[in-house]
Design an enzyme around this catalytic site. Sequence first.
Site, mmCIF file in Angstrom:
data_model
loop_
_atom_site.group_PDB
_atom_site.id
_atom_site.type_symbol
_atom_site.label_atom_id
_atom_site.label_comp_id
_atom_site.label_asym_id
_atom_site.label_seq_id
_atom_site.Cartn_x
_atom_site.Cartn_y
_atom_site.Cartn_z
ATOM 1 N N ARG A 187 -8.298 -7.063 -8.764
ATOM 2 C CA ARG A 187 -9.194 -8.207 -8.985
ATOM 3 C C ARG A 187 -10.591 -7.686 -9.288
ATOM 4 O O ARG A 187 -10.848 -6.495 -9.202
ATOM 5 C CB ARG A 187 -9.262 -9.042 -7.700
ATOM 6 C CG ARG A 187 -9.611 -8.137 -6.520
ATOM 7 C CD ARG A 187 -10.001 -8.844 -5.280
ATOM 8 N NE ARG A 187 -9.800 -8.006 -4.111
ATOM 9 C CZ ARG A 187 -10.636 -7.072 -3.669
ATOM 10 N NH1 ARG A 187 -11.749 -6.837 -4.324
ATOM 11 N NH2 ARG A 187 -10.359 -6.357 -2.599
ATOM 12 N N GLU B 39 -9.595 2.926 -5.525
ATOM 13 C CA GLU B 39 -10.385 3.453 -4.399
ATOM 14 C C GLU B 39 -9.960 4.862 -4.028
ATOM 15 O O GLU B 39 -8.767 5.155 -3.947
ATOM 16 C CB GLU B 39 -10.148 2.596 -3.148
ATOM 17 C CG GLU B 39 -10.799 1.256 -3.147
ATOM 18 C CD GLU B 39 -10.608 0.559 -1.796
ATOM 19 O OE1 GLU B 39 -10.305 1.228 -0.785
ATOM 20 O OE2 GLU B 39 -10.742 -0.658 -1.768
ATOM 21 N N GLU C 167 -1.160 8.470 7.992
ATOM 22 C CA GLU C 167 -1.986 9.323 7.142
ATOM 23 C C GLU C 167 -2.833 10.198 8.049
ATOM 24 O O GLU C 167 -3.247 9.758 9.120
ATOM 25 C CB GLU C 167 -2.936 8.464 6.284
ATOM 26 C CG GLU C 167 -2.428 8.153 4.903
ATOM 27 C CD GLU C 167 -3.442 7.362 4.080
ATOM 28 O OE1 GLU C 167 -4.620 7.286 4.458
ATOM 29 O OE2 GLU C 167 -3.018 6.816 3.052
ATOM 30 N N LYS C 168 -3.107 11.394 7.627
ATOM 31 C CA LYS C 168 -4.071 12.249 8.317
ATOM 32 C C LYS C 168 -5.413 11.519 8.278
ATOM 33 O O LYS C 168 -5.791 10.972 7.241
ATOM 34 C CB LYS C 168 -4.157 13.595 7.584
ATOM 35 C CG LYS C 168 -5.228 14.522 8.077
ATOM 36 C CD LYS C 168 -4.814 15.230 9.346
ATOM 37 C CE LYS C 168 -5.985 16.016 9.936
ATOM 38 N NZ LYS C 168 -5.873 16.164 11.391
ATOM 39 N N LYS D 100 0.819 -1.213 0.000
ATOM 40 C CA LYS D 100 0.000 0.000 0.000
ATOM 41 C C LYS D 100 0.857 1.269 0.000
ATOM 42 O O LYS D 100 0.398 2.325 -0.440
ATOM 43 C CB LYS D 100 -0.968 -0.015 1.188
ATOM 44 C CG LYS D 100 -1.877 -1.254 1.221
ATOM 45 C CD LYS D 100 -2.711 -1.410 -0.050
ATOM 46 C CE LYS D 100 -3.287 -2.816 -0.177
ATOM 47 N NZ LYS D 100 -3.992 -3.040 -1.463
ATOM 48 N N GLY E 215 -7.824 -2.400 2.796
ATOM 49 C CA GLY E 215 -9.211 -2.714 3.132
ATOM 50 C C GLY E 215 -9.511 -2.558 4.602
ATOM 51 O O GLY E 215 -10.406 -3.222 5.118
ATOM 52 N N HIS F 280 -16.554 6.971 0.485
ATOM 53 C CA HIS F 280 -15.673 5.942 -0.059
ATOM 54 C C HIS F 280 -16.174 5.639 -1.460
ATOM 55 O O HIS F 280 -17.244 5.052 -1.633
ATOM 56 C CB HIS F 280 -15.755 4.709 0.849
ATOM 57 C CG HIS F 280 -14.685 3.712 0.614
ATOM 58 N ND1 HIS F 280 -14.914 2.509 0.007
ATOM 59 C CD2 HIS F 280 -13.378 3.733 0.909
ATOM 60 C CE1 HIS F 280 -13.777 1.838 -0.055
ATOM 61 N NE2 HIS F 280 -12.833 2.550 0.488
ATOM 62 N N ASN G 278 -7.335 -2.177 -6.177
ATOM 63 C CA ASN G 278 -7.580 -3.615 -6.041
ATOM 64 C C ASN G 278 -7.420 -4.287 -7.394
ATOM 65 O O ASN G 278 -8.051 -3.893 -8.366
ATOM 66 C CB ASN G 278 -8.976 -3.861 -5.483
ATOM 67 C CG ASN G 278 -9.137 -3.230 -4.119
ATOM 68 O OD1 ASN G 278 -8.246 -3.312 -3.270
ATOM 69 N ND2 ASN G 278 -10.248 -2.566 -3.902
ATOM 70 N N LYS H 42 -1.384 2.952 9.263
ATOM 71 C CA LYS H 42 -1.779 1.921 8.306
ATOM 72 C C LYS H 42 -0.600 1.001 8.032
ATOM 73 O O LYS H 42 0.548 1.456 8.014
ATOM 74 C CB LYS H 42 -2.263 2.549 6.988
ATOM 75 C CG LYS H 42 -3.600 3.285 7.100
ATOM 76 C CD LYS H 42 -4.117 3.728 5.740
ATOM 77 C CE LYS H 42 -5.478 4.401 5.880
ATOM 78 N NZ LYS H 42 -6.056 4.791 4.569
HETATM 79 C C1 MV4 Z 1 -9.159 6.221 5.691
HETATM 80 C C2 MV4 Z 1 -10.267 6.909 6.231
HETATM 81 C C3 MV4 Z 1 -10.055 8.199 6.691
HETATM 82 N N1 MV4 Z 1 -8.838 8.771 6.584
HETATM 83 N N2 MV4 Z 1 -7.964 6.840 5.605
HETATM 84 C C4 MV4 Z 1 -11.213 1.928 5.294
HETATM 85 C C5 MV4 Z 1 -11.025 0.840 4.281
HETATM 86 C C6 MV4 Z 1 -9.720 1.155 3.591
HETATM 87 N N3 MV4 Z 1 -9.794 0.854 2.179
HETATM 88 C C7 MV4 Z 1 -9.481 2.594 3.879
HETATM 89 N N4 MV4 Z 1 -10.456 3.037 4.820
HETATM 90 C C8 MV4 Z 1 -10.465 4.318 5.281
HETATM 91 N N5 MV4 Z 1 -9.264 4.977 5.229
HETATM 92 C C9 MV4 Z 1 -7.823 8.091 6.044
HETATM 93 N N6 MV4 Z 1 -6.624 8.680 5.959
HETATM 94 C C10 MV4 Z 1 -11.518 6.273 6.249
HETATM 95 C C11 MV4 Z 1 -11.619 4.969 5.779
HETATM 96 C C12 MV4 Z 1 -12.946 4.385 5.743
HETATM 97 C C13 MV4 Z 1 -13.792 4.334 6.878
HETATM 98 C C14 MV4 Z 1 -13.406 4.796 8.143
HETATM 99 C C15 MV4 Z 1 -14.266 4.740 9.238
HETATM 100 C C16 MV4 Z 1 -15.555 4.206 9.090
HETATM 101 C C17 MV4 Z 1 -15.955 3.717 7.867
HETATM 102 C C18 MV4 Z 1 -15.089 3.779 6.746
HETATM 103 C C19 MV4 Z 1 -15.524 3.312 5.520
HETATM 104 C C20 MV4 Z 1 -14.681 3.384 4.434
HETATM 105 C C21 MV4 Z 1 -13.414 3.925 4.554
#
Ligand code: MV4
Length: 500
Positions: free
Chosen positions: A292, A275, A200-201, A116, A164, A208, A290, A158
């Site tokens: 796939r 994404e 990450e901030k 990532k 994911g 999303h 992703n 992260k």
């Molecule tokens: C984040 C974020 C906020 N800030 N990154 C979750 C799944 C993965 N693909 C990345 N995700 C997130 N990354 C930063 N810097 C918020 C999400 C996020 C999320 C966070 C809290 C509750 C529901 C969420 C749903 C999708 C993504």
Amino acid sequence: MFQKVFIANRGEIAVRVIRSCREMGIQTVAIYSDADRTAPHVLKADEAYCVGPPPSTQSYLNEEAIFKALDISKADAVHPGYGFLSENAEFAKAIQNKGITWIGPSAEVITIMGDKMAARNLAIESDVPVVPGTTEPVKDISDAKKVAGDMGYPVLIKAAGGGGGKGMRIIHSETELENSMERAQSEAEKAFSDNRVYLEKYLEDPHHIEIQVFADDHGNVVSLGERECSIQRRYQKIIEETPSPFIDETLRHSLAQAALKITKACNYVGAGTVEFLVDTHKNYYFLEMNTRLQVEHPITEMVTDVDLVQEQIRVAAGEKLSLEQGDISPKGAAIECRIYAEDGFSNFTPSTGIITEMTLPQGLGVRMDEGVHAGQEITPYYDPLLGKLITWGKDRSTALSRMIRALNELHIAGIETSIPFCLMVFRHPAIQEGKYSTHTLDTIKDEVLSELTIHKEDRLLAARIGAIQFTLQSEPSRRGKKEQSDKKLWSSSGRKDAMR
Ligand code: MV4
């Protein structure tokens, strides 16, 4: 074109791939564990091989057994579906080394996107915005404190090997960071054999949104539009829709261009998903790619009328994409609801047992991608996804009322499912009005659960009234024409209530 495709997966996605192969006149090979001997994907395939006992590590992830089955089947290509071995670069490489086609991007691209941090840096090099954060792995706590202090809390740790939402944690203060850094690193090491973490901030309440892209081996790259995936529970998507009610044409175009830049930058071939997070000010940030087919791909198929699995197979066989960017003009709206074997009343714990009855919804604009059938036992060994209900309409409100109608028609007995919970979610004003983001489900969950309790009580009451009436009807002295018509009335109103 291939003669025979080997499907290294189970459940609804294996069935989905078989359906496209059938239409193309391609033979299919299924694999199964001892727990899946009579599952739909086994019955629907032209041939099937047992690859081991129920646990995934001994069956659907058992590369030795899978290669043995592949050898015997003499298939010329492998479709990995999603999950299991679909993002395992070594597996993809090993297949290709046997002279068999991997239906997916190259092992090199899978490796880059699996890291990532590498993906994030590729986005930066491609001039695509990423969330403010580190470009190098965080070395130690003093390094982390400096970076976090500069960008301000909250921040996210992260894992480079994650994705994911796996290995992700929210940090609100320097003290919390001190307490979490080393643990995050050692957990990442354990889970992904890679201790690298980055910061990450933390964006407070983003959307999303993902873009479906497709590329062939002849230099053609297209975007097939977005999917709004903000309704998630613990990073597990529940509901997806396209187009996103949140984004306008300008943002849609920018997201597609950004996704195409990344796709081209890594010489991507096949189906891919880029994404993004989109904040309230409509700024967008690349998250991950992703490599796939996604669970939610059918909503894109419904609005574009492109069979993404057929396209994957054609591109893997070296053919050109069957469409150009100018041919793609999404029509109407599509919604997907994931049907899980889980109990909304006990914190969504997986529900196991035998499916005693199953009636699938029908009618205009309704599609069900199912992976189970009546008589099948749902075991605790795999993901509890039973299938996906997808509806299409000329506009969002048509697709939405069809979804509620179809969810009411979908009947699964013997196990608990997410159907009642999803019904209540779809009825909520936030969803009805299309005004929701990633935090909405958490906000409305209690309201939805109390609606669900009322719904369950109504059903019990309807059943009880029905039972009392049935007892009365059974008494010989009360038999007669009038009671007969009353009984009909009762049972039909009971059924109506139970259908609510
Ligand atoms: C984040 C974020 C906020 N800030 N990154 C979750 C799944 C993965 N693909 C990345 N995700 C997130 N990354 C930063 N810097 C918020 C999400 C996020 C999320 C966070 C809290 C509750 C529901 C969420 C749903 C999708 C993504």
